[in-house]
Enzyme design. Structure first.
Site, PDB file in Angstrom:
ATOM      1  N   ASP A  35       8.489 -75.724  -5.940  1.00  0.00           N
ATOM      2  CA  ASP A  35       8.613 -74.628  -6.903  1.00  0.00           C
ATOM      3  C   ASP A  35       9.476 -75.066  -8.084  1.00  0.00           C
ATOM      4  OD1 ASP A  35       7.240 -73.266  -5.058  1.00  0.00           O
ATOM      5  OD2 ASP A  35       8.824 -71.804  -4.566  1.00  0.00           O
ATOM      6  N   TYR A  38       7.558 -77.176 -10.469  1.00  0.00           N
ATOM      7  CA  TYR A  38       6.626 -76.312 -11.194  1.00  0.00           C
ATOM      8  C   TYR A  38       7.372 -75.572 -12.309  1.00  0.00           C
ATOM      9  CZ  TYR A  38       3.195 -72.633 -12.080  1.00  0.00           C
ATOM     10  OH  TYR A  38       2.309 -71.776 -12.682  1.00  0.00           O
ATOM     11  N   ASP A  39       8.534 -75.009 -11.938  1.00  0.00           N
ATOM     12  CA  ASP A  39       9.322 -74.254 -12.928  1.00  0.00           C
ATOM     13  C   ASP A  39       9.707 -75.135 -14.111  1.00  0.00           C
ATOM     14  OD1 ASP A  39       9.117 -72.103 -11.326  1.00  0.00           O
ATOM     15  OD2 ASP A  39      11.157 -72.221 -10.508  1.00  0.00           O
ATOM     16  N   SER A  84     -20.939 -49.561  -3.715  1.00  0.00           N
ATOM     17  CA  SER A  84     -20.005 -49.392  -2.608  1.00  0.00           C
ATOM     18  C   SER A  84     -20.657 -50.005  -1.358  1.00  0.00           C
ATOM     19  CB  SER A  84     -19.755 -47.909  -2.442  1.00  0.00           C
ATOM     20  OG  SER A  84     -18.744 -47.730  -1.535  1.00  0.00           O
ATOM     21  N   LEU A  85     -20.008 -49.897  -0.200  1.00  0.00           N
ATOM     22  CA  LEU A  85     -20.583 -50.471   1.017  1.00  0.00           C
ATOM     23  C   LEU A  85     -20.819 -49.379   2.048  1.00  0.00           C
ATOM     24  CD1 LEU A  85     -18.277 -53.592   1.466  1.00  0.00           C
ATOM     25  CD2 LEU A  85     -20.734 -53.648   1.034  1.00  0.00           C
ATOM     26  N   GLU A 114     -16.916 -61.881   6.036  1.00  0.00           N
ATOM     27  CA  GLU A 114     -15.582 -62.098   5.462  1.00  0.00           C
ATOM     28  C   GLU A 114     -14.702 -60.878   5.703  1.00  0.00           C
ATOM     29  OE1 GLU A 114     -16.913 -60.990   0.945  1.00  0.00           O
ATOM     30  OE2 GLU A 114     -17.494 -62.866   1.838  1.00  0.00           O
ATOM     31  N   LYS A 116     -12.500 -57.627   4.894  1.00  0.00           N
ATOM     32  CA  LYS A 116     -12.565 -56.578   3.873  1.00  0.00           C
ATOM     33  C   LYS A 116     -11.138 -56.263   3.442  1.00  0.00           C
ATOM     34  CE  LYS A 116     -14.772 -52.172   2.894  1.00  0.00           C
ATOM     35  NZ  LYS A 116     -13.663 -51.407   2.361  1.00  0.00           N
ATOM     36  N   ASP A 118      -8.043 -54.541   1.574  1.00  0.00           N
ATOM     37  CA  ASP A 118      -7.787 -53.147   1.243  1.00  0.00           C
ATOM     38  C   ASP A 118      -7.000 -53.081  -0.057  1.00  0.00           C
ATOM     39  OD1 ASP A 118      -7.993 -50.511   1.616  1.00  0.00           O
ATOM     40  OD2 ASP A 118      -6.461 -50.349   3.169  1.00  0.00           O
ATOM     41  N   ARG A 137     -13.363 -50.855 -10.975  1.00  0.00           N
ATOM     42  CA  ARG A 137     -14.699 -50.439 -10.585  1.00  0.00           C
ATOM     43  C   ARG A 137     -15.019 -49.046 -11.129  1.00  0.00           C
ATOM     44  NH1 ARG A 137     -16.568 -47.332  -6.287  1.00  0.00           N
ATOM     45  NH2 ARG A 137     -18.742 -47.739  -5.824  1.00  0.00           N
ATOM     46  N   TYR A 223      -8.694 -61.678  -5.223  1.00  0.00           N
ATOM     47  CA  TYR A 223      -9.568 -62.492  -4.376  1.00  0.00           C
ATOM     48  C   TYR A 223     -11.010 -62.095  -4.653  1.00  0.00           C
ATOM     49  CZ  TYR A 223      -5.272 -63.572  -1.930  1.00  0.00           C
ATOM     50  OH  TYR A 223      -3.993 -63.976  -1.627  1.00  0.00           O
ATOM     51  N   LYS A 289     -22.519 -59.873   5.181  1.00  0.00           N
ATOM     52  CA  LYS A 289     -23.519 -59.944   4.107  1.00  0.00           C
ATOM     53  C   LYS A 289     -24.615 -60.928   4.490  1.00  0.00           C
ATOM     54  CE  LYS A 289     -19.900 -59.341   0.707  1.00  0.00           C
ATOM     55  NZ  LYS A 289     -19.023 -59.944  -0.277  1.00  0.00           N
ATOM     56  N   LYS A 313     -15.662 -51.523  10.156  1.00  0.00           N
ATOM     57  CA  LYS A 313     -14.248 -51.156  10.010  1.00  0.00           C
ATOM     58  C   LYS A 313     -13.469 -51.301  11.312  1.00  0.00           C
ATOM     59  CE  LYS A 313     -13.190 -49.128   6.369  1.00  0.00           C
ATOM     60  NZ  LYS A 313     -13.609 -48.007   5.632  1.00  0.00           N
ATOM     61  N   CYS A 407      25.285 -30.031   6.099  1.00  0.00           N
ATOM     62  CA  CYS A 407      24.999 -31.265   6.828  1.00  0.00           C
ATOM     63  C   CYS A 407      24.888 -30.930   8.320  1.00  0.00           C
ATOM     64  CB  CYS A 407      26.117 -32.283   6.598  1.00  0.00           C
ATOM     65  SG  CYS A 407      25.968 -33.721   7.685  1.00  0.00           S
ATOM     66  N   CYS A 410      28.176 -32.908  10.042  1.00  0.00           N
ATOM     67  CA  CYS A 410      29.590 -32.585   9.792  1.00  0.00           C
ATOM     68  C   CYS A 410      29.779 -31.211   9.164  1.00  0.00           C
ATOM     69  CB  CYS A 410      30.231 -33.657   8.926  1.00  0.00           C
ATOM     70  SG  CYS A 410      29.676 -33.573   7.213  1.00  0.00           S
ATOM     71  N   CYS A 425      24.643 -35.564   1.954  1.00  0.00           N
ATOM     72  CA  CYS A 425      25.940 -35.146   2.457  1.00  0.00           C
ATOM     73  C   CYS A 425      26.935 -36.061   1.741  1.00  0.00           C
ATOM     74  CB  CYS A 425      26.000 -35.369   3.966  1.00  0.00           C
ATOM     75  SG  CYS A 425      27.678 -35.271   4.597  1.00  0.00           S
ATOM     76  N   CYS A 430      31.608 -38.629   7.126  1.00  0.00           N
ATOM     77  CA  CYS A 430      30.685 -37.940   8.034  1.00  0.00           C
ATOM     78  C   CYS A 430      30.280 -38.911   9.151  1.00  0.00           C
ATOM     79  CB  CYS A 430      29.449 -37.493   7.252  1.00  0.00           C
ATOM     80  SG  CYS A 430      28.131 -36.872   8.302  1.00  0.00           S
TER      81      CYS A 430
HETATM   82  S1  IVH Z   1     -18.657 -56.694  -1.251  1.00  0.00           S
HETATM   83  C1  IVH Z   1     -22.206 -54.721  -3.215  1.00  0.00           C
HETATM   84  N1  IVH Z   1     -16.668 -57.865   0.005  1.00  0.00           N
HETATM   85  O1  IVH Z   1     -14.788 -52.629  -0.390  1.00  0.00           O
HETATM   86  C2  IVH Z   1     -21.094 -55.085  -2.337  1.00  0.00           C
HETATM   87  N2  IVH Z   1     -16.303 -55.713  -0.897  1.00  0.00           N
HETATM   88  O2  IVH Z   1     -16.010 -50.185   0.505  1.00  0.00           O
HETATM   89  C3  IVH Z   1     -19.821 -55.126  -3.048  1.00  0.00           C
HETATM   90  N3  IVH Z   1     -14.039 -54.884  -0.575  1.00  0.00           N
HETATM   91  O3  IVH Z   1     -15.791 -51.601  -3.587  1.00  0.00           O
HETATM   92  C4  IVH Z   1     -18.659 -55.248  -2.206  1.00  0.00           C
HETATM   93  N4  IVH Z   1     -13.254 -56.630   0.475  1.00  0.00           N
HETATM   94  O4  IVH Z   1     -13.661 -52.986  -3.388  1.00  0.00           O
HETATM   95  C5  IVH Z   1     -17.080 -56.775  -0.649  1.00  0.00           C
HETATM   96  N5  IVH Z   1     -14.984 -59.019   1.107  1.00  0.00           N
HETATM   97  C6  IVH Z   1     -15.403 -57.945   0.448  1.00  0.00           C
HETATM   98  C7  IVH Z   1     -14.554 -56.870   0.199  1.00  0.00           C
HETATM   99  C8  IVH Z   1     -15.044 -55.754  -0.472  1.00  0.00           C
HETATM  100  C9  IVH Z   1     -12.975 -55.431  -0.009  1.00  0.00           C
HETATM  101  C10 IVH Z   1     -14.061 -53.528  -1.169  1.00  0.00           C
HETATM  102  C11 IVH Z   1     -14.678 -53.456  -2.543  1.00  0.00           C
HETATM  103  C12 IVH Z   1     -15.738 -52.416  -2.445  1.00  0.00           C
HETATM  104  C13 IVH Z   1     -15.314 -51.636  -1.242  1.00  0.00           C
HETATM  105  C14 IVH Z   1     -16.457 -50.919  -0.584  1.00  0.00           C
END
Ligand code: IVH
Length: 669
Positions: A35, A38-39, A84-85, A114, A116, A118, A137, A223, A289, A313, A407, A410, A425, A430
């Site tokens: 580090d 790098y700095d 969405s998924l 892969e 998911k 959060d 999004r 990511y 996928k 999930k 409190c 006390c 308090c 206390c």
């Molecule tokens: S693929 C068309 N891969 O999950 C498919 N989504 O519940 C597009 N997310 O809006 C999503 N990790 O924000 C994909 N490895 C992953 C993910 C991922 C998190 C989120 C993403 C998406 C949401 C859907």
């Protein structure tokens, strides 16, 4: 000042070098330099850009500090919708998904599986390899333009490394690592602000800041998991996209694997679930996928989600139960916190019977009442909390939660200080405050006296054996044996634990243990880096403290006023007398230090230390810690789940030691 040719060349060279090391660090997770090195490179570049402003460039790695605040976000329209998924919650639902895929495609299919993440979905746009813009999004069609904030994220390169096409939209998740989430909440709580409920909210809140400088301080990560519109390149599989993104210098979702059937996917699911808590980021499942992009197209989309993917999930971190009662706890600083007493319920393997309700305004905002059915949440190391009442289940028998005016311990009148949501308090003596202070003092991250904490501190205070932190170290066996339900063996163990704590205390943990307002674990580490002992720290002025990185006026004031109190001066004297007084070796002492000139590299997780603790120990004994293995490494310390460093060390013939050897080495030293 006119700009000499050498400066122009050096600036370009430094940018390339820094981008390369960003890539090693963030994408490959295998840094080549320390580090500090790098700095040094970074500040050389910064200096040159200051001396020769004509060399400044919006895509320079130095531009990650955040630009001017905005008054609002502009729209960000996606060229291709961000879907969405579909969710699945069981292996049966996984099998249904696979059956649908096989039925439509009528062939064997490879899956790319892969984690998911959060966090928050975003899209980054690069033209000719340069970052041009990025947005959230939103509803999938239009999001918010958060380009300025995205630019501050350290693992989003402002220029792609190589093999980049004419135009590419990269999609992925912005997350806040769990450690940074805890740190941020620690700061928020210390400042009397409401903490974030989970890392996802914290990531979203941090990215949607109008002032990019705030985002820059939050250490978000990006990511990638897919692409939007692309010109000038084509891919045939999801796996290929991943490999190419990595080559361009983009971090991809860190855990992914190819699977060929439901058994393999289930095994991977179990594997990831087992290590979920240890992962540095929050995940809520796997995404499965179809790997082949032509087959993905063939399967197509529903209105909301692709038919080629499924989010499988993990069981929730949340559960439903009944709020039976609310009690009020007085903390170290006198803050009174409402605590929910719940019908015990199991969440992610732990039995939960209490949860924090934070403060009065939070209770009012959530409209919680006694006897409510409530949703309770527990994630990682976070204290369980009540998310919301289940309104549909109200019967009319619910009762409002009343806040005490005095409190509960006390009896002093409770006060709300201006600008704070918490009530306090203010009675310094206390007993509840003393108890909470001492529990904090002996806690694992503090002085670390095993077995004393919550169980014995209240008893010791009640019996009059201890009135302050120093008294703990004068306890005798017969004192302990006079306590109710204390046996010979427990007394022995406690005395040993007290002694061990005294031997092993480090300056940063002692500073943290003092419970100075606004001084959390991280701040304590910074202070311990700059001061050799508590004595030195206690003499520092506000101005001096404010010179240190991350120490603001409020923290500096709090430190100075802590050491000004005569009772705390006394405490310091007592610590010295007892021998609870770590003093960091001065440079000249290092001459005789046992690990002098020895270079260590750490890989995998250690049971007895965090990385930082191990590093501090090594440095205190005169050694150095480096991030990567080379022929100059003396020892590779291997913990659980070691990384690629182990293989490299074997190749180079570096001495490899396990945690036990390491403990022996440092305790002998
Ligand atoms: S693929 C068309 N891969 O999950 C498919 N989504 O519940 C597009 N997310 O809006 C999503 N990790 O924000 C994909 N490895 C992953 C993910 C991922 C998190 C989120 C993403 C998406 C949401 C859907």
């Amino acid at each position: 000042m006119s700009c000499p040719k050498w400066a122009k060349q050096r600036v370009e060279e430094l940018r390339k070098i820094i981008e390369y090391h960003n890539y090693r660090y963030y994408v490959l997770d295998d840094p080549e330099i320390s580090d500090a090195e790098y700095d040094r490179l970074f500040s050389e570049l910064k200096q040159l850009e200051i001396i020769y402003p004509q060399l400044q460039d919006p895509t320079s790695p130095t531009q990650k500090i955040g630009g001017h605040p905005l008054s609002s976000f502009k729209e960000f329209r996606h060229n291709l919708p961000m879907y969405s998924l579909d969710n699945g919650f069981s292996f049966a639902e996984l099998k249904d998904f696979l059956a649908r895929v096989y039925k439509q495609l009528k062939q064997k299919v490879e899956f790319w599986v892969e984690v998911k993440l959060d966090g928050l979905a975003v899209e980054l746009v690069y033209e000719k390899g340069k970052f041009v813009s990025g947005g959230t999004r939103g509803d999938g069609i239009v999001g918010e333009d958060v380009s300025e904030n995205l630019k501050t994220i350290r693992n989003i390169p402002l220029r792609l490394l190589e093999k980049f096409p004419e135009y590419i939209e990269i999609r992925g998740e912005v997350v806040l690592l769990k450690k940074d989430f805890y740190k941020l909440n620690e700061q928020k709580i210390a400042a009397g602000e409401k903490p974030f409920a989970n890392p996802r909210n914290a990531a979203a809140g941090s990215l949607r800041q109008l002032d990019p400088k705030i985002t820059a301080q939050r250490d978000l990560r990006f990511y990638a998991y897919g692409l939007g519109q692309v010109r000038g390149i084509s891919f045939s599989t999801q796996e290929e996209i991943y490999n190419h993104l990595k080559q361009m210098g983009i971090s991809v979702v860190p855990e992914a694997r190819k699977c060929f059937n439901s058994e393999e996917i289930e095994a991977y699911f179990q594997h990831i679930q087992a290590k979920r808590e240890q992962l540095p980021y929050e995940i809520d499942g796997l995404v499965i996928k179809v790997n082949d992009l032509a087959l993905q197209e063939e399967l197509g989309y529903t209105a909301r989600s692709p038919r080629y993917a499924l989010a499988l999930k993990f069981p929730a971190h949340q559960a439903e139960t009944v709020l039976k009662d609310v009690i009020f706890q007085v903390g170290r600083t006198g803050v009174v916190t409402p605590v929910a007493i719940l019908d015990p319920v199991e969440i992610a393997g732990a039995r939960i019977s209490r949860a924090t309700l934070h403060n009065e305004s939070e209770i009012r905002a959530k409209d919680l009442r006694i006897n409510d059915h409530v949703l309770v949440q527990r994630a990682g190391d976070v204290i369980p909390e009540v998310v919301r009442p289940i309104l549909e289940k109200r019967t009319g028998k619910e009762k409002p939660i009343r806040f005490p005016a005095q409190c509960p311990v006390c009896g002093s009148k409770l006060e709300r200080l201006s600008g704070e949501v918490a009530i306090r308090c203010l009675n310094m003596s206390c007993p509840a405050r003393l108890e909470a202070n001492l529990i904090h003092f002996v806690s694992k991250k503090g002085v670390n006296i095993e077995g004393l904490g919550r169980k014995w501190i209240p008893v010791l205070i009640k019996s009059g054996l201890i009135k302050g932190a120093g008294d703990i170290f004068y306890l005798k066996k017969q004192d302990l044996l006079s306590l109710p339900r204390m046996g010979e063996k427990s007394a022995q163990n406690l005395l040993q634990a007290i002694n061990r704590a005294k031997q092993n205390i480090t300056l940063d943990r002692l500073i943290f243990a003092l419970g100075i307002r606004h001084v959390g674990e991280q701040t304590a580490k910074i202070l311990a880096k700059h001061y050799a002992s508590l004595d030195e720290l206690s003499k520092a002025s506000e101005e001096e403290l404010r010179q240190l990185k991350d120490i603001g006026p409020e923290v500096a004031r709090s430190i100075v006023s802590f050491f000004t109190l005569p009772a705390n001066q006394e405490l310091l004297k007592q610590f010295k007398k007892i021998g609870l007084f770590p003093v960091k070796p001065k440079d000249f002492l290092k001459q005789t230090l046992p690990l002098k000139n020895k270079t260590f590299v750490l890989t995998g997780s250690l049971k007895s230390f965090t990385r930082d603790e191990a590093k501090t120990r090594i440095e205190e004994l005169g050694g150095k810690v480096s991030n990567s293995v080379s022929s100059k490494t003396d020892f590779l310390v291997v913990g659980e789940n070691p990384g690629s460093k182990l293989e490299k060390a074997k190749r180079l013939g570096v001495k490899i030691i396990n945690e036990e050897d390491f403990l022996t080495l440092i305790s002998n030293s």
